[in-house]
Design an enzyme around this catalytic site. Structure first.
Site, PDB file in Angstrom:
ATOM      1  N   HIS A  27       0.967  -1.118   0.291  1.00 59.92           N
ATOM      2  CA  HIS A  27      -0.143   0.138   0.050  1.00 59.92           C
ATOM      3  C   HIS A  27       0.848   1.320  -0.006  1.00 59.92           C
ATOM      4  CE1 HIS A  27      -3.209   3.027   1.114  1.00 59.92           C
ATOM      5  NE2 HIS A  27      -3.987   1.993   0.929  1.00 59.92           N
ATOM      6  N   ASP A  75      -7.915  -5.167  -0.066  1.00 58.39           N
ATOM      7  CA  ASP A  75      -8.332  -5.987  -1.041  1.00 58.39           C
ATOM      8  C   ASP A  75      -7.981  -7.426  -0.756  1.00 58.39           C
ATOM      9  OD1 ASP A  75      -7.557  -3.381  -3.040  1.00 58.39           O
ATOM     10  OD2 ASP A  75      -9.544  -4.220  -2.692  1.00 58.39           O
TER      11      ASP A  75
HETATM   12  C1  SDX Z   1      -6.155   0.264  -2.666  1.00 52.00           C
HETATM   13  O1  SDX Z   1      -4.509   4.571  -2.037  1.00 52.00           O
HETATM   14  C2  SDX Z   1      -5.447   4.061  -1.426  1.00 52.00           C
HETATM   15  O2  SDX Z   1      -5.819   4.329  -0.242  1.00 52.00           O
HETATM   16  C3  SDX Z   1      -5.886   3.013  -2.160  1.00 52.00           C
HETATM   17  C4  SDX Z   1      -7.017   1.960  -1.276  1.00 52.00           C
HETATM   18  C5  SDX Z   1      -8.289   2.662  -0.909  1.00 52.00           C
HETATM   19  O3  SDX Z   1      -8.944   2.453  -0.100  1.00 52.00           O
HETATM   20  O4  SDX Z   1      -8.726   3.617  -1.888  1.00 52.00           O
HETATM   21  O5  SDX Z   1      -6.337   1.559   0.096  1.00 52.00           O
HETATM   22  C6  SDX Z   1      -7.527   0.771  -2.020  1.00 52.00           C
HETATM   23  O6  SDX Z   1      -5.946   0.499  -3.988  1.00 52.00           O
HETATM   24  C7  SDX Z   1      -5.372  -0.793  -1.960  1.00 52.00           C
HETATM   25  C8  SDX Z   1      -4.242  -1.490  -3.103  1.00 52.00           C
HETATM   26  C9  SDX Z   1      -4.857  -2.408  -3.865  1.00 52.00           C
HETATM   27  N1  SDX Z   1      -3.928  -2.897  -4.869  1.00 52.00           N
HETATM   28  C10 SDX Z   1      -2.957  -4.170  -4.739  1.00 52.00           C
HETATM   29  O7  SDX Z   1      -3.209  -4.812  -3.818  1.00 52.00           O
HETATM   30  C11 SDX Z   1      -2.028  -4.473  -5.935  1.00 52.00           C
HETATM   31  C12 SDX Z   1      -0.850  -4.877  -5.524  1.00 52.00           C
HETATM   32  N2  SDX Z   1      -0.244  -3.918  -4.809  1.00 52.00           N
HETATM   33  C13 SDX Z   1       0.906  -3.065  -5.350  1.00 52.00           C
HETATM   34  O8  SDX Z   1       0.589  -2.858  -6.924  1.00 52.00           O
HETATM   35  C14 SDX Z   1       1.506  -1.936  -4.799  1.00 52.00           C
HETATM   36  O9  SDX Z   1       1.739  -2.318  -3.388  1.00 52.00           O
HETATM   37  C15 SDX Z   1       0.654  -0.550  -4.627  1.00 52.00           C
HETATM   38  C16 SDX Z   1      -0.017  -0.183  -5.783  1.00 52.00           C
HETATM   39  C17 SDX Z   1      -0.644  -0.760  -3.911  1.00 52.00           C
HETATM   40  C18 SDX Z   1       1.615   0.436  -4.017  1.00 52.00           C
HETATM   41  O10 SDX Z   1       2.383   0.812  -4.886  1.00 52.00           O
HETATM   42  P1  SDX Z   1       3.452   1.777  -4.622  1.00 52.00           P
HETATM   43  O11 SDX Z   1       3.305   2.703  -3.356  1.00 52.00           O
HETATM   44  O12 SDX Z   1       3.546   2.729  -5.721  1.00 52.00           O
HETATM   45  O13 SDX Z   1       4.807   1.017  -4.036  1.00 52.00           O
HETATM   46  P2  SDX Z   1       5.846   0.671  -4.986  1.00 52.00           P
HETATM   47  O14 SDX Z   1       5.297  -0.010  -6.564  1.00 52.00           O
HETATM   48  O15 SDX Z   1       7.069   1.620  -5.219  1.00 52.00           O
HETATM   49  O16 SDX Z   1       6.712  -0.721  -4.334  1.00 52.00           O
HETATM   50  C19 SDX Z   1       7.590  -0.588  -3.368  1.00 52.00           C
HETATM   51  C20 SDX Z   1       8.428  -1.784  -3.446  1.00 52.00           C
HETATM   52  C21 SDX Z   1       8.777  -2.021  -4.982  1.00 52.00           C
HETATM   53  O17 SDX Z   1      10.201  -3.046  -4.957  1.00 52.00           O
HETATM   54  P3  SDX Z   1      11.559  -2.338  -4.929  1.00 52.00           P
HETATM   55  O18 SDX Z   1      11.520  -1.679  -6.397  1.00 52.00           O
HETATM   56  O19 SDX Z   1      11.560  -1.288  -3.619  1.00 52.00           O
HETATM   57  O20 SDX Z   1      12.398  -3.350  -5.049  1.00 52.00           O
HETATM   58  O21 SDX Z   1       7.626  -2.884  -3.198  1.00 52.00           O
HETATM   59  C22 SDX Z   1       7.657  -3.629  -4.206  1.00 52.00           C
HETATM   60  C23 SDX Z   1       7.781  -2.893  -5.420  1.00 52.00           C
HETATM   61  O22 SDX Z   1       8.217  -3.956  -6.463  1.00 52.00           O
HETATM   62  N3  SDX Z   1       5.824  -4.168  -4.090  1.00 52.00           N
HETATM   63  C24 SDX Z   1       5.358  -5.169  -4.432  1.00 52.00           C
HETATM   64  C25 SDX Z   1       4.220  -5.236  -4.148  1.00 52.00           C
HETATM   65  N4  SDX Z   1       3.914  -3.932  -3.831  1.00 52.00           N
HETATM   66  C26 SDX Z   1       4.956  -3.190  -3.801  1.00 52.00           C
HETATM   67  N5  SDX Z   1       6.160  -6.569  -4.662  1.00 52.00           N
HETATM   68  C27 SDX Z   1       5.577  -7.614  -4.862  1.00 52.00           C
HETATM   69  N6  SDX Z   1       3.990  -7.430  -4.977  1.00 52.00           N
HETATM   70  C28 SDX Z   1       3.433  -6.714  -4.332  1.00 52.00           C
HETATM   71  N7  SDX Z   1       2.133  -6.539  -4.251  1.00 52.00           N
END
Ligand code: SDX
Length: 444
Positions: free
Chosen positions: A320, A378
């Site tokens: 998140h 989710d």
């Molecule tokens: C919602 O914003 C809100 O409030 C949203 C929400 C609401 O109520 O409105 O809470 C609802 O959207 C919840 C989130 C639902 N999405 C998912 O579950 C999809 C999977 N999650 C990821 O796509 C991700 O965690 C996000 C999009 C939720 C957050 O992305 P960020 O903040 O841009 O984080 P990032 O991509 O910069 O990740 C940081 C690191 C990265 O690795 P490094 O480059 O540091 O090595 O964490 C890794 C990412 O690759 N990473 C993951 C991951 N999420 C982040 N690796 C594997 N699986 C994941 N799910």
């Protein structure tokens, strides 16, 4: 936050500043710092471009406060979520969705009389203009219900002209009530159309969540009794999804509203943004991911894929932008999943077992622990919704149904904010400089 506290903060802000110095020229500027009622302070950069000739740069807005708001507070490190100061745990455990809607819209919990009046207004707006049925019938049967919802909500502005003048407080409130009230009807109709069953009209003798389950699962051929345990679980799921600060879809609604677009168009824009798998579309993606993993013995394989930068696979329902601790909503939903599955005699549901095993292993894995990737809202919701009989294509529709009150409350707060202006970000330009046009017969 009460106005006197805001005024006190604003006054105090005058005494706090940050100094920015351009080392190349030695020029310095004092930037005001404003403290919120809770959470991080802000460095006020509204004059930054006018004073310095430079823009601030923050793609994805990881460090940007786009507005001031008194509706929802999140502390990502603590895993804390408050709506008008009340914890999500208290609201999910002690309140109901109608009361939370009133709280988000008006800022205070309603008296018994206020709640009754609000609930009556919502109940009596639940029917759709009959012509809308022809709108639904124009879609293919296999249309994704989110496509239907985006279209139907945008179309509401073609039917309810008398609540599109955003400068009229009465019309703003009528539009707010219509949107909150009609979303369950639209969602249920999208489902009925997709399964080829007749539309079921709302009933005024049922509460909001009971009515939605009735419109979704009743058929004319026999009486439908709403299961009170499922209705309570539905209501709790709506509460948990109601609002969440300035997330992608809420920011979309605010930006659309800042141009003066009518509320129905703004909410349709929010629905479109929520649909993405990185946002509200994740609940459908979680269930599809669990079905793809299939069994506990394949969990390690998929966790390795989630860590592999060359593999697009991500652990859906994990991570998140704000929460770097357990999403408090996920904790409530995990308990709710057990309650619903027990009620339905599905105690040993393999998907729940698999989800819990996936969560256990991930939370012991350095990759997820180091990046503070915890289950989000989710991760468990899809398991409950599947057990209740919803197809995964309806999961994000339910998220949009619940989030409508948050979008509307944030839109209303923005419209009524004297500081609000049209949102118009700038950019870091990386394209060509000026160059002469080349006729087509002279191009290589
Ligand atoms: C919602 O914003 C809100 O409030 C949203 C929400 C609401 O109520 O409105 O809470 C609802 O959207 C919840 C989130 C639902 N999405 C998912 O579950 C999809 C999977 N999650 C990821 O796509 C991700 O965690 C996000 C999009 C939720 C957050 O992305 P960020 O903040 O841009 O984080 P990032 O991509 O910069 O990740 C940081 C690191 C990265 O690795 P490094 O480059 O540091 O090595 O964490 C890794 C990412 O690759 N990473 C993951 C991951 N999420 C982040 N690796 C594997 N699986 C994941 N799910």
């Amino acid at each position: 936050m009460n106005e006197s506290k805001a005024a006190a903060n604003a006054a105090a802000a005058g005494s706090k500043t940050a100094t920015l110095t351009f080392n190349e020229t030695g020029e310095s500027w004092e930037l005001p710092i404003t403290d919120g009622a809770m959470g991080p302070s802000v460095v006020d950069v509204r004059r930054f471009y006018g004073d310095t000739g430079a823009f601030t740069y923050d793609p994805g807005f990881t460090s940007t406060a786009s507005c001031s708001s008194a509706i929802t507070f999140i502390d990502g490190e603590k895993g804390q979520l408050l709506h008008r100061g009340y914890s999500i745990e208290d609201l999910a455990g002690k309140s109901d969705f109608m009361e939370v809607c009133y709280l988000l819209l008006h800022g205070e919990l309603p008296s018994a009389e206020q709640k009754n009046k609000f609930e009556t207004a919502i109940t009596y707006h639940s029917m759709l203009h009959e012509q809308m049925l022809y709108f639904f019938r124009g879609f293919r049967r296999d249309a994704h219900p989110m496509a239907v919802m985006v279209g139907a909500v945008g179309a509401l502005s073609a039917f309810y002209h008398d609540s599109t003048d955003i400068t009229d407080p009465h019309q703003r409130m009528v539009a707010s009530h219509r949107l909150i009230s009609k979303m369950p009807t639209i969602a249920a109709m999208a489902y009925k159309f997709s399964v080829g069953q007749p539309f079921i009209y709302p009933r005024n003798d049922l509460n909001y969540s009971e009515n939605f389950l009735y419109m979704t699962f009743a058929v004319p051929a026999e009486e439908y009794k709403v299961n009170p345990v499922l209705a309570r679980a539905m209501d709790r799921i709506f509460i948990l999804h109601a609002d969440h600060e300035q997330n992608a879809s809420t920011s979309t609604v605010r930006i659309a509203g800042s141009s003066g677009a009518n509320p129905f168009a703004c909410i349709a824009a929010g629905i479109a943004s929520l649909w993405g798998p990185a946002h509200g579309g994740a609940n459908q993606a979680v269930l599809e991911m669990l079905q793809q993993i299939g069994s506990k013995d394949r969990v390690p394989e998929f966790l390795e894929r989630a860590k592999d930068k060359n593999d697009p696979f991500r652990l859906m329902g994990f991570g998140h932008r704000v929460y770097k601790n357990y999403d408090p909503r996920a904790s409530v939903l995990r308990e709710s999943a057990h309650e619903v599955l027990d009620e339905l005699g599905m105690r040993d549901e393999p998907l729940l077992e698999l989800a819990m095993e996936l969560e256990r292993i991930a939370l012991e894995d350095d990759y997820f622990v180091d990046r503070k990737l915890f289950p989000n809202v989710d991760f468990y919701s899809g398991i409950i919704l599947k057990a209740m009989g919803f197809p995964s294509s309806m999961f994000t529709v339910l998220f949009a149904l619940a989030r409508t009150v948050g979008w509307v409350a944030q839109w209303k707060e923005m419209i009524e904010d004297p500081q609000q202006r049209i949102s118009r970000p700038r950019q870091l330009y990386t394209g060509y400089g000026p160059r002469d046009y080349v006729p087509v017969d002279q191009r290589s």
